[in-house]
Design a protein around this motif. Structure first.
Motif, PDB file in Angstrom:
ATOM      1  N   ALA A 195     -21.320  15.902 -18.797  1.00 19.73           N
ATOM      2  CA  ALA A 195     -22.460  16.352 -18.003  1.00 19.73           C
ATOM      3  C   ALA A 195     -22.232  15.913 -16.563  1.00 19.73           C
ATOM      4  CB  ALA A 195     -23.766  15.774 -18.539  1.00 19.73           C
ATOM      5  N   MET A 196     -22.464  16.844 -15.626  1.00 13.77           N
ATOM      6  CA  MET A 196     -22.248  16.550 -14.211  1.00 13.77           C
ATOM      7  C   MET A 196     -22.802  17.700 -13.380  1.00 13.77           C
ATOM      8  SD  MET A 196     -18.194  17.424 -14.164  1.00 13.77           S
ATOM      9  CE  MET A 196     -18.032  16.914 -15.862  1.00 13.77           C
ATOM     10  N   ALA A 197     -22.883  17.490 -12.078  1.00 10.67           N
ATOM     11  CA  ALA A 197     -23.237  18.563 -11.152  1.00 10.67           C
ATOM     12  C   ALA A 197     -22.044  19.492 -10.979  1.00 10.67           C
ATOM     13  CB  ALA A 197     -23.655  17.975  -9.805  1.00 10.67           C
ATOM     14  N   GLY A 198     -22.311  20.747 -10.667  1.00 16.95           N
ATOM     15  CA  GLY A 198     -21.241  21.722 -10.484  1.00 16.95           C
ATOM     16  C   GLY A 198     -20.268  21.348  -9.382  1.00 16.95           C
ATOM     17  N   ASP A 199     -20.799  20.833  -8.264  1.00 16.79           N
ATOM     18  CA  ASP A 199     -19.916  20.420  -7.165  1.00 16.79           C
ATOM     19  C   ASP A 199     -18.966  19.308  -7.601  1.00 16.79           C
ATOM     20  OD1 ASP A 199     -20.978  22.254  -5.397  1.00 16.79           O
ATOM     21  OD2 ASP A 199     -22.353  20.818  -4.465  1.00 16.79           O
ATOM     22  N   ASP A 200     -19.434  18.409  -8.470  1.00 13.74           N
ATOM     23  CA  ASP A 200     -18.575  17.325  -8.950  1.00 13.74           C
ATOM     24  C   ASP A 200     -17.470  17.857  -9.857  1.00 13.74           C
ATOM     25  OD1 ASP A 200     -19.951  15.424  -7.500  1.00 13.74           O
ATOM     26  OD2 ASP A 200     -21.229  14.816  -9.180  1.00 13.74           O
ATOM     27  N   LEU A 201     -17.774  18.829 -10.701  1.00 15.52           N
ATOM     28  CA  LEU A 201     -16.743  19.436 -11.549  1.00 15.52           C
ATOM     29  C   LEU A 201     -15.668  20.078 -10.690  1.00 15.52           C
ATOM     30  CD1 LEU A 201     -15.537  20.456 -14.235  1.00 15.52           C
ATOM     31  CD2 LEU A 201     -17.095  22.418 -14.053  1.00 15.52           C
ATOM     32  N   VAL A 202     -16.076  20.877  -9.728  1.00 19.05           N
ATOM     33  CA  VAL A 202     -15.118  21.555  -8.849  1.00 19.05           C
ATOM     34  C   VAL A 202     -14.289  20.533  -8.069  1.00 19.05           C
ATOM     35  CG1 VAL A 202     -14.907  23.095  -6.852  1.00 19.05           C
ATOM     36  CG2 VAL A 202     -16.495  23.664  -8.714  1.00 19.05           C
ATOM     37  N   ALA A 203     -14.936  19.494  -7.546  1.00 25.70           N
ATOM     38  CA  ALA A 203     -14.226  18.470  -6.764  1.00 25.70           C
ATOM     39  C   ALA A 203     -13.229  17.699  -7.629  1.00 25.70           C
ATOM     40  CB  ALA A 203     -15.227  17.510  -6.121  1.00 25.70           C
ATOM     41  N   MET A 204     -13.589  17.392  -8.873  1.00 28.67           N
ATOM     42  CA  MET A 204     -12.661  16.670  -9.761  1.00 28.67           C
ATOM     43  C   MET A 204     -11.431  17.515 -10.060  1.00 28.67           C
ATOM     44  SD  MET A 204     -14.733  14.367 -12.499  1.00 28.67           S
ATOM     45  CE  MET A 204     -15.558  15.753 -13.200  1.00 28.67           C
ATOM     46  N   LEU A 225     -12.283  14.335  -6.174  1.00 28.16           N
ATOM     47  CA  LEU A 225     -13.155  13.338  -6.791  1.00 28.16           C
ATOM     48  C   LEU A 225     -12.425  12.737  -7.981  1.00 28.16           C
ATOM     49  CD1 LEU A 225     -15.974  11.958  -7.016  1.00 28.16           C
ATOM     50  CD2 LEU A 225     -16.667  13.898  -8.439  1.00 28.16           C
ATOM     51  N   ASN A 226     -12.305  11.419  -7.991  1.00 32.39           N
ATOM     52  CA  ASN A 226     -11.647  10.708  -9.074  1.00 32.39           C
ATOM     53  C   ASN A 226     -12.598  10.601 -10.267  1.00 32.39           C
ATOM     54  OD1 ASN A 226     -11.233   7.889 -10.475  1.00 32.39           O
ATOM     55  ND2 ASN A 226      -9.248   8.518  -9.652  1.00 32.39           N
ATOM     56  N   PHE A 227     -12.134  11.057 -11.439  1.00 36.53           N
ATOM     57  CA  PHE A 227     -12.984  11.057 -12.631  1.00 36.53           C
ATOM     58  C   PHE A 227     -13.461   9.658 -12.977  1.00 36.53           C
ATOM     59  CE2 PHE A 227     -13.782  10.539 -17.113  1.00 36.53           C
ATOM     60  CZ  PHE A 227     -14.691  11.557 -17.367  1.00 36.53           C
ATOM     61  N   ALA A 228     -12.570   8.686 -12.984  1.00 33.95           N
ATOM     62  CA  ALA A 228     -12.941   7.324 -13.384  1.00 33.95           C
ATOM     63  C   ALA A 228     -14.027   6.756 -12.468  1.00 33.95           C
ATOM     64  CB  ALA A 228     -11.714   6.414 -13.390  1.00 33.95           C
ATOM     65  N   LYS A 229     -13.904   6.966 -11.177  1.00 33.48           N
ATOM     66  CA  LYS A 229     -14.920   6.475 -10.237  1.00 33.48           C
ATOM     67  C   LYS A 229     -16.239   7.224 -10.412  1.00 33.48           C
ATOM     68  CE  LYS A 229     -11.744   4.846  -6.712  1.00 33.48           C
ATOM     69  NZ  LYS A 229     -11.236   4.988  -5.348  1.00 33.48           N
ATOM     70  N   ALA A 230     -16.167   8.539 -10.626  1.00 34.34           N
ATOM     71  CA  ALA A 230     -17.383   9.332 -10.830  1.00 34.34           C
ATOM     72  C   ALA A 230     -18.077   8.924 -12.119  1.00 34.34           C
ATOM     73  CB  ALA A 230     -17.042  10.822 -10.848  1.00 34.34           C
ATOM     74  N   ALA A 258     -17.784   5.911 -13.636  1.00 37.89           N
ATOM     75  CA  ALA A 258     -18.287   4.539 -13.468  1.00 37.89           C
ATOM     76  C   ALA A 258     -19.570   4.507 -12.638  1.00 37.89           C
ATOM     77  CB  ALA A 258     -17.217   3.665 -12.820  1.00 37.89           C
ATOM     78  N   SER A 259     -19.716   5.432 -11.705  1.00 38.67           N
ATOM     79  CA  SER A 259     -20.909   5.454 -10.858  1.00 38.67           C
ATOM     80  C   SER A 259     -22.056   6.259 -11.465  1.00 38.67           C
ATOM     81  CB  SER A 259     -20.565   6.024  -9.478  1.00 38.67           C
ATOM     82  OG  SER A 259     -20.280   7.408  -9.585  1.00 38.67           O
ATOM     83  N   GLY A 260     -21.808   6.917 -12.604  1.00 40.70           N
ATOM     84  CA  GLY A 260     -22.851   7.689 -13.268  1.00 40.70           C
ATOM     85  C   GLY A 260     -22.947   9.138 -12.825  1.00 40.70           C
ATOM     86  N   ARG A 261     -22.079   9.559 -11.933  1.00 40.12           N
ATOM     87  CA  ARG A 261     -22.091  10.962 -11.493  1.00 40.12           C
ATOM     88  C   ARG A 261     -21.618  11.899 -12.597  1.00 40.12           C
ATOM     89  NH1 ARG A 261     -19.359  11.230  -5.603  1.00 40.12           N
ATOM     90  NH2 ARG A 261     -19.648  13.467  -5.956  1.00 40.12           N
ATOM     91  N   VAL A 262     -20.756  11.388 -13.456  1.00 43.96           N
ATOM     92  CA  VAL A 262     -20.246  12.147 -14.591  1.00 43.96           C
ATOM     93  C   VAL A 262     -20.554  11.367 -15.853  1.00 43.96           C
ATOM     94  CG1 VAL A 262     -18.160  12.991 -15.722  1.00 43.96           C
ATOM     95  CG2 VAL A 262     -18.388  13.183 -13.254  1.00 43.96           C
ATOM     96  N   LYS A 263     -21.048  12.076 -16.864  1.00 45.21           N
ATOM     97  CA  LYS A 263     -21.307  11.437 -18.152  1.00 45.21           C
ATOM     98  C   LYS A 263     -20.343  12.014 -19.172  1.00 45.21           C
ATOM     99  CE  LYS A 263     -25.962  10.255 -17.207  1.00 45.21           C
ATOM    100  NZ  LYS A 263     -27.106  10.858 -16.687  1.00 45.21           N
ATOM    101  N   LEU A 264     -19.760  11.137 -19.967  1.00 42.66           N
ATOM    102  CA  LEU A 264     -18.844  11.512 -21.034  1.00 42.66           C
ATOM    103  C   LEU A 264     -19.299  10.809 -22.294  1.00 42.66           C
ATOM    104  CD1 LEU A 264     -16.177  12.670 -22.228  1.00 42.66           C
ATOM    105  CD2 LEU A 264     -15.033  10.619 -21.350  1.00 42.66           C
ATOM    106  N   GLU A 265     -19.553  11.586 -23.333  1.00 42.28           N
ATOM    107  CA  GLU A 265     -19.941  11.031 -24.624  1.00 42.28           C
ATOM    108  C   GLU A 265     -19.015  11.591 -25.698  1.00 42.28           C
ATOM    109  OE1 GLU A 265     -24.152  11.369 -25.533  1.00 42.28           O
ATOM    110  OE2 GLU A 265     -24.555  11.645 -23.405  1.00 42.28           O
TER     111      GLU A 265
END
Length: 115
Positions: A74-83, A88-93, A95-102
């Motif tokens: 789960a993430m914002a569309g801009d974050d997906l495109v940037a990654m 945008l570094n996935f691990a940093k995103a 860790a900061s809660g911008r991206v959720k992985l379950e």
């Protein structure tokens, strides 16, 4: 804000990147699991599978997914495109809660090689 088409294109590019990967990354992506990618700012979810190192999007639905996928992003569309574009570094995103992985614990251990 990224459009639905830009997000779908980013998932296709990610799939191509995973398919062309080698070594640990290729091994980590070789899972056979259901997958959902919720784009929070567009309120849509791409539903599909991670199979043989590729992401296959089977459907795009409005809102949250009806069924719980084995791997959930789960993430914002801009974050997906940037990654996917490498801005945008996935691990940093993550860790900061911008991206959720379950996912299940064993899948998370395997997926960490993608970071």
């Amino acid at each position: 804000m990224a459009t639905m088409e830009e997000c779908r294109s980013a998932l296709d590019k990610l799939s191509d990147n995973l398919a062309g990967a080698e070594g640990d990354v290729r091994d980590a992506a070789a899972l056979n699991r259901s997958l959902s990618c919720r784009i929070t700012d567009l309120d849509i979810t791409f539903v599909g599978r991670l199979e043989d190192g590729r992401i296959e999007v089977l459907d795009t639905i409005q809102g949250a997914p009806r069924e719980k996928a084995q791997i959930r992003l789960a993430m914002a569309g801009d974050d997906l495109v940037a990654m996917v574009d490498g801005r945008l570094n996935f691990a940093k995103a993550w860790a900061s809660g911008r991206v959720k992985l379950e996912a299940a614990v064993l899948d998370l251990f395997r997926l960490r090689k993608l970071l």
